[in-house]
Scaffold this motif. Structure first.
Motif, mmCIF file in Angstrom:
data_model
loop_
_atom_site.group_PDB
_atom_site.id
_atom_site.type_symbol
_atom_site.label_atom_id
_atom_site.label_comp_id
_atom_site.label_asym_id
_atom_site.label_seq_id
_atom_site.Cartn_x
_atom_site.Cartn_y
_atom_site.Cartn_z
ATOM 1 N N GLN A 1 0.835 -1.204 0.000
ATOM 2 C CA GLN A 1 0.000 0.000 0.000
ATOM 3 C C GLN A 1 0.868 1.252 0.000
ATOM 4 O O GLN A 1 0.616 2.207 -0.736
ATOM 5 C CB GLN A 1 -0.915 -0.012 1.227
ATOM 6 N N THR A 2 1.933 1.248 0.807
ATOM 7 C CA THR A 2 2.832 2.388 0.846
ATOM 8 C C THR A 2 3.705 2.448 -0.397
ATOM 9 O O THR A 2 4.062 3.529 -0.870
ATOM 10 C CB THR A 2 3.712 2.326 2.115
ATOM 11 N N GLU A 3 4.026 1.281 -0.965
ATOM 12 C CA GLU A 3 4.767 1.259 -2.225
ATOM 13 C C GLU A 3 3.961 1.925 -3.331
ATOM 14 O O GLU A 3 4.517 2.542 -4.238
ATOM 15 C CB GLU A 3 5.116 -0.182 -2.603
ATOM 16 N N GLY A 4 2.633 1.786 -3.251
ATOM 17 C CA GLY A 4 1.766 2.437 -4.227
ATOM 18 C C GLY A 4 1.031 1.512 -5.160
ATOM 19 O O GLY A 4 0.461 1.961 -6.161
ATOM 20 N N VAL A 5 1.007 0.205 -4.864
ATOM 21 C CA VAL A 5 0.300 -0.741 -5.727
ATOM 22 C C VAL A 5 -1.171 -0.340 -5.823
ATOM 23 O O VAL A 5 -1.811 -0.027 -4.822
ATOM 24 C CB VAL A 5 0.442 -2.174 -5.178
ATOM 25 N N GLY A 6 -1.681 -0.332 -7.047
ATOM 26 C CA GLY A 6 -3.050 0.104 -7.306
ATOM 27 C C GLY A 6 -3.132 1.506 -7.860
ATOM 28 O O GLY A 6 -4.166 1.912 -8.390
ATOM 29 N N ASP A 7 -2.031 2.252 -7.760
ATOM 30 C CA ASP A 7 -1.972 3.636 -8.256
ATOM 31 C C ASP A 7 -0.848 3.696 -9.278
ATOM 32 O O ASP A 7 0.291 4.018 -8.962
ATOM 33 C CB ASP A 7 -1.705 4.588 -7.088
ATOM 34 N N GLY A 8 -1.177 3.360 -10.536
ATOM 35 C CA GLY A 8 -0.161 3.175 -11.565
ATOM 36 C C GLY A 8 0.161 1.703 -11.695
ATOM 37 O O GLY A 8 -0.571 0.830 -11.222
ATOM 38 N N ASP A 9 1.269 1.381 -12.330
ATOM 39 C CA ASP A 9 1.681 -0.017 -12.460
ATOM 40 C C ASP A 9 3.194 -0.090 -12.585
ATOM 41 O O ASP A 9 3.887 0.925 -12.558
ATOM 42 C CB ASP A 9 0.980 -0.693 -13.657
ATOM 43 N N ASP A 10 3.689 -1.320 -12.720
ATOM 44 C CA ASP A 10 5.136 -1.505 -12.753
ATOM 45 C C ASP A 10 5.744 -1.104 -14.088
ATOM 46 O O ASP A 10 6.975 -1.111 -14.234
ATOM 47 C CB ASP A 10 5.474 -2.963 -12.444
ATOM 48 N N VAL A 11 4.923 -0.766 -15.073
ATOM 49 C CA VAL A 11 5.434 -0.313 -16.369
ATOM 50 C C VAL A 11 5.597 1.203 -16.366
ATOM 51 O O VAL A 11 6.686 1.733 -16.611
ATOM 52 C CB VAL A 11 4.503 -0.759 -17.514
ATOM 53 N N VAL A 12 4.532 1.915 -16.053
ATOM 54 C CA VAL A 12 4.590 3.386 -16.047
ATOM 55 C C VAL A 12 5.110 3.920 -14.721
ATOM 56 O O VAL A 12 5.510 5.072 -14.607
ATOM 57 C CB VAL A 12 3.201 3.994 -16.346
ATOM 58 N N GLY A 13 5.114 3.060 -13.696
ATOM 59 C CA GLY A 13 5.566 3.473 -12.373
ATOM 60 C C GLY A 13 4.408 3.608 -11.405
ATOM 61 O O GLY A 13 3.267 3.872 -11.789
ATOM 62 N N LEU A 14 4.703 3.393 -10.127
ATOM 63 C CA LEU A 14 3.708 3.497 -9.072
ATOM 64 C C LEU A 14 3.795 4.860 -8.415
ATOM 65 O O LEU A 14 4.876 5.416 -8.231
ATOM 66 C CB LEU A 14 3.926 2.409 -8.024
ATOM 67 N N ARG A 15 2.635 5.379 -8.020
ATOM 68 C CA ARG A 15 2.598 6.634 -7.289
ATOM 69 C C ARG A 15 2.255 6.314 -5.833
ATOM 70 O O ARG A 15 3.121 6.099 -5.019
ATOM 71 C CB ARG A 15 1.587 7.592 -7.923
ATOM 72 N N GLY A 16 0.986 6.242 -5.487
ATOM 73 C CA GLY A 16 0.599 5.809 -4.148
ATOM 74 C C GLY A 16 0.462 6.944 -3.163
ATOM 75 O O GLY A 16 0.888 8.068 -3.386
ATOM 76 N N TRP A 17 -0.152 6.614 -2.016
ATOM 77 C CA TRP A 17 -0.491 7.648 -1.040
ATOM 78 C C TRP A 17 0.754 8.298 -0.441
ATOM 79 O O TRP A 17 0.743 9.495 -0.133
ATOM 80 C CB TRP A 17 -1.391 7.079 0.050
ATOM 81 N N ALA A 18 1.833 7.547 -0.237
ATOM 82 C CA ALA A 18 3.031 8.139 0.365
ATOM 83 C C ALA A 18 3.665 9.158 -0.585
ATOM 84 O O ALA A 18 4.112 10.225 -0.146
ATOM 85 C CB ALA A 18 4.027 7.050 0.740
ATOM 86 N N ASP A 19 3.708 8.839 -1.874
ATOM 87 C CA ASP A 19 4.204 9.813 -2.857
ATOM 88 C C ASP A 19 3.322 11.055 -2.854
ATOM 89 O O ASP A 19 3.813 12.191 -2.924
ATOM 90 C CB ASP A 19 4.210 9.206 -4.260
ATOM 91 N N ARG A 20 2.020 10.837 -2.790
ATOM 92 C CA ARG A 20 1.083 11.963 -2.785
ATOM 93 C C ARG A 20 1.238 12.795 -1.509
ATOM 94 O O ARG A 20 1.152 14.025 -1.547
ATOM 95 C CB ARG A 20 -0.351 11.434 -2.917
ATOM 96 N N LEU A 21 1.453 12.115 -0.371
ATOM 97 C CA LEU A 21 1.683 12.839 0.872
ATOM 98 C C LEU A 21 2.959 13.675 0.779
ATOM 99 O O LEU A 21 2.996 14.820 1.248
ATOM 100 C CB LEU A 21 1.780 11.860 2.042
ATOM 101 N N ALA A 22 4.000 13.113 0.191
ATOM 102 C CA ALA A 22 5.243 13.866 0.023
ATOM 103 C C ALA A 22 5.000 15.139 -0.768
ATOM 104 O O ALA A 22 5.563 16.205 -0.458
ATOM 105 C CB ALA A 22 6.293 12.995 -0.663
ATOM 106 N N GLU A 23 4.149 15.062 -1.769
ATOM 107 C CA GLU A 23 3.826 16.258 -2.558
ATOM 108 C C GLU A 23 3.072 17.274 -1.713
ATOM 109 O O GLU A 23 3.305 18.480 -1.818
ATOM 110 C CB GLU A 23 3.016 15.856 -3.795
ATOM 111 N N HIS A 24 2.150 16.786 -0.870
ATOM 112 C CA HIS A 24 1.446 17.690 0.056
ATOM 113 C C HIS A 24 2.440 18.403 0.973
ATOM 114 O O HIS A 24 2.369 19.613 1.184
ATOM 115 C CB HIS A 24 0.448 16.909 0.916
ATOM 116 N N LEU A 25 3.378 17.633 1.523
ATOM 117 C CA LEU A 25 4.365 18.197 2.427
ATOM 118 C C LEU A 25 5.255 19.217 1.724
ATOM 119 O O LEU A 25 5.669 20.220 2.314
ATOM 120 C CB LEU A 25 5.234 17.082 3.022
ATOM 121 N N ALA A 26 5.554 18.963 0.454
ATOM 122 C CA ALA A 26 6.465 19.837 -0.280
ATOM 123 C C ALA A 26 5.878 21.219 -0.540
ATOM 124 O O ALA A 26 6.630 22.167 -0.799
ATOM 125 C CB ALA A 26 6.854 19.184 -1.602
#
Length: 278
Positions: free
Chosen positions: A32-57
């Protein structure tokens, strides 16, 4: 466990200065933190932690971020494999989300799972990091076959709340959100969130951390679906899900395999995060 050297930045920086700003965010966890379900292993995963990092930035333009999460990892494995490297990165904010892979095992001691989580809470908060976690949704609301694990989910959530309280860890109460029973919250496998689900978790954790610009709008119920699916549609969907996702998952378990075998963290090094463009 990999040596901590590979998890350090190229040029070792001084420990972050606590001044109301976050300079280093490190995420620990599983798929879940890796981001599975948000993107894929071809285009890349995003996920909630990546999104949180953007919020923090947004309020922390110098923020650097590392994501040590690897799919399939149980709480004890997250602790043994990721905690040391996380501490070596000296975060001033960290997230710890693990335990679902334990819940789905044939046998599990929920107290042991909570013990691993609490050990990570303690080590990270003792190092000076602000730590956040989440409670787990009731999977039986989207996977009726998961009813045997419902009591485990409730027990682990109670343990998470108690351990978080003891260590001053912020808790995003995902378990109590009405969206967890909404199929739009989940990807097709029903174990990982969809992109909207990942965004909801990011907003919830940002709110728990009191990130500037966050609010409680994430707690609102999602708009109703256009129509309820028919009984025939639901039955067909259950059979399709079992064939596509449940059978391969059971096969891996019987073979002693994990979806995370031979995988490593996607962002083991701290890197600069850009705030989303408005």
């Amino acid at each position: 466990m990999p040596g901590t050297e590979q998890f350090r930045t190229e040029h070792e920086a001084p420990a972050p200065v606590r001044s109301g700003k976050y300079l280093r965010y490190v995420a620990l966890g599983d798929s879940q933190t890796e981001g599975v379900g948000d993107g894929d292993d071809v285009v890349g995963l995003r996920g909630w932690a990546d999104r949180l990092a953007e919020h923090l930035a947004v309020d922390n333009p110098d923020l650097q971020y590392a994501n040590l999460a690897v799919r399939g990892r149980r709480a004890g494995e997250v602790r043994s494999e990721q905690l040391g490297p996380a501490l070596a990165l000296r975060p001033d904010v960290a997230t710890v989300v693990a335990g679902v892979n334990d819940l789905l095992r044939l046998r599990v001691e929920t107290s042991a799972v909570v013990g691993h989580l609490e050990a990570m809470f303690a080590a990270l908060t003792d190092s000076g990091a602000r730590v956040a976690t989440v409670t787990f949704p009731d999977l039986t609301r989207v996977i009726p076959l998961a009813r045997p694990v419902r009591s485990r989910i409730l027990a682990i959530n109670d343990g998470i709340r108690a351990a978080a309280s003891r260590h001053g860890v912020a808790v995003a109460e995902i378990a109590r959100h009405p969206a967890v029973a909404d199929r739009r919250f989940w990807s097709e496998d029903r174990l990982h969130c969809s992109p909207p689900g990942h965004e909801l978790i990011a907003a919830a954790v940002a709110h728990a951390l009191q990130v500037p610009g966050s609010d409680d709008s994430w707690t609102q119920s999602p708009p109703p679906l256009d129509a309820s699916p028919s009984r025939h549609w639901r039955a067909t969907a259950e059979l399709r899900w079992a064939a596509t996702f449940l059978r391969p998952w059971l096969g891996r378990r019987l073979r002693g395999q994990s979806s995370g075998d031979q995988r490593t963290a996607k962002h083991p090094l701290l890197h600069r995060v850009e705030a989303p463009r408005s």
